[in-house]
Design a protein around this motif. Structure first.
Motif, PDB file in Angstrom:
ATOM      1  N   ARG A  94       0.837  -1.192   0.000  1.00 37.98           N
ATOM      2  CA  ARG A  94       0.000   0.000   0.000  1.00 37.98           C
ATOM      3  C   ARG A  94       0.874   1.243   0.000  1.00 37.98           C
ATOM      4  N   VAL A  95       0.449   2.233  -0.784  1.00 30.33           N
ATOM      5  CA  VAL A  95       1.227   3.458  -0.932  1.00 30.33           C
ATOM      6  C   VAL A  95       0.297   4.658  -0.760  1.00 30.33           C
ATOM      7  N   SER A  96       0.762   5.620   0.007  1.00 28.53           N
ATOM      8  CA  SER A  96       0.070   6.901   0.152  1.00 28.53           C
ATOM      9  C   SER A  96       1.029   8.005  -0.247  1.00 28.53           C
ATOM     10  N   GLY A  97       0.506   9.000  -0.929  1.00 27.67           N
ATOM     11  CA  GLY A  97       1.378  10.093  -1.355  1.00 27.67           C
ATOM     12  C   GLY A  97       0.614  11.186  -2.048  1.00 27.67           C
ATOM     13  N   VAL A  98       1.309  11.887  -2.934  1.00 26.97           N
ATOM     14  CA  VAL A  98       0.759  13.032  -3.659  1.00 26.97           C
ATOM     15  C   VAL A  98       0.946  12.787  -5.155  1.00 26.97           C
ATOM     16  N   ILE A  99      -0.087  13.077  -5.919  1.00 25.61           N
ATOM     17  CA  ILE A  99      -0.026  12.896  -7.372  1.00 25.61           C
ATOM     18  C   ILE A  99       0.761  14.033  -7.996  1.00 25.61           C
ATOM     19  N   ALA A 100       1.728  13.688  -8.821  1.00 33.19           N
ATOM     20  CA  ALA A 100       2.600  14.668  -9.464  1.00 33.19           C
ATOM     21  C   ALA A 100       2.609  14.431 -10.973  1.00 33.19           C
ATOM     22  N   PRO A 101       2.986  15.435 -11.757  1.00 37.71           N
ATOM     23  CA  PRO A 101       3.118  15.228 -13.211  1.00 37.71           C
ATOM     24  C   PRO A 101       4.232  14.239 -13.523  1.00 37.71           C
ATOM     25  N   ASP A 102       4.067  13.496 -14.604  1.00 37.29           N
ATOM     26  CA  ASP A 102       5.086  12.566 -15.059  1.00 37.29           C
ATOM     27  C   ASP A 102       5.223  12.731 -16.569  1.00 37.29           C
TER      28      ASP A 102
END
Length: 203
Positions: free
Chosen positions: A124-132
Motif C-alpha cells: 500500500r502506498v500513500s502520497g501526492v499525485i505529481a506530473p510525469d
C-alpha cells in the motif's frame, strides 16, 4: 509633409501589431497560470482519492493526496530528482500492477544518490499525485522504500510562470521596432528635403 511609404509602413505596422498582440496573449497566459497554481495549491487540502485505474484526460488530480496498492513491481526507472533537503540525486520510480485493468501505477518510492533500484516489491502506498513526463501522472510516496529517503513533495509553486516577462519582451520589441522605423522615416525625409548640390562649373 511627405507621404509615408505605403508598403514598408504596412509591413512594419503589421509586425508591431503582431508583437503587441503576442504581449497581450502572454499577459492572459500569466493570469491563467496564476489561477492554475492557486488551484493546485488548494488541491493539497482536499480529501485523498483512490489511484485512478486510467489516467484522467485532464489535470484535475494533480497535487491531490492519493492512495493505491502496488500488487507487483514490474520495473524500475531512475530519474534526476531531489529530496526534502534539496539534495540532487535519483528518484526511484516503480512501475506497478494494481490488480485492475489499465496502465497500472507509477510510484516514486524515494530518493538516493545511487541509481540502482531499491529492494521493494510492492504494498500500500500513500502520497501526492505529481506530473510525469512519460506516464502523465505518478504518485510520490510519503514513505520511502528501504534504503531510500522520501523524494521532495510535489510543489505547484515550482511551476514556471514566465509569461509576464515574455509579455514585457514583446512590448519592448514592438516599441523598439516603432522607434527604429520612425528614425528611418526621419532620415528618409531629410534626404528628400535636402537642397540639391549645384553642379561644379569649369573655368
Amino acid at each position: 509633409m511627405k507621404r509615408l511609404p505605403l508598403l514598408p509602413t504596412v509591413i512594419v505596422g503589421a509586425a508591431i501589431a503582431t508583437m503587441i498582440g503576442l504581449g497581450i496573449w502572454q499577459l492572459q497566459r500569466a493570469d491563467w497560470k496564476e489561477g492554475l497554481i492557486a488551484r493546485y495549491e488548494a488541491a493539497s487540502g482536499l480529501p485523498p482519492v483512490a489511484w485512478p485505474s486510467v489516467p484522467p484526460a485532464d489535470d484535475d488530480l494533480l497535487y491531490r493526496r492519493a492512495e493505491g496498492f502496488c500488487t507487483e513491481v514490474t520495473g524500475w526507472r531512475a530519474v534526476a530528482g531531489h529530496n526534502a533537503n534539496a539534495q540532487t540525486g535519483w528518484s526511484h520510480i516503480a512501475a506497478c500492477r494494481t490488480g485492475a485493468e489499465g496502465p497500472g501505477m507509477q510510484v516514486d518510492m524515494g530518493w538516493s544518490r545511487d541509481a540502482a533500484a531499491p529492494d521493494w516489491t510492492g504494498g500500500r502506498v500513500s502520497g501526492v499525485i505529481a506530473p510525469d513526463s512519460v506516464h502523465r501522472i505518478r504518485l510520490v510516496s510519503i514513505e520511502a522504500a528501504p534504503g531510500l529517503v522520501p523524494s521532495a513533495a510535489p510543489d505547484p509553486g515550482e511551476m514556471p510562470n514566465n509569461h509576464l516577462s515574455y509579455a514585457i519582451q514583446w512590448f519592448l520589441f514592438a516599441g523598439i521596432a516603432g522607434v527604429i522605423y520612425g528614425l528611418a522615416l526621419r532620415h528618409r525625409q531629410k534626404g528628400l528635403t535636402a537642397p540639391p548640390v549645384p553642379p561644379a562649373t569649369g573655368r
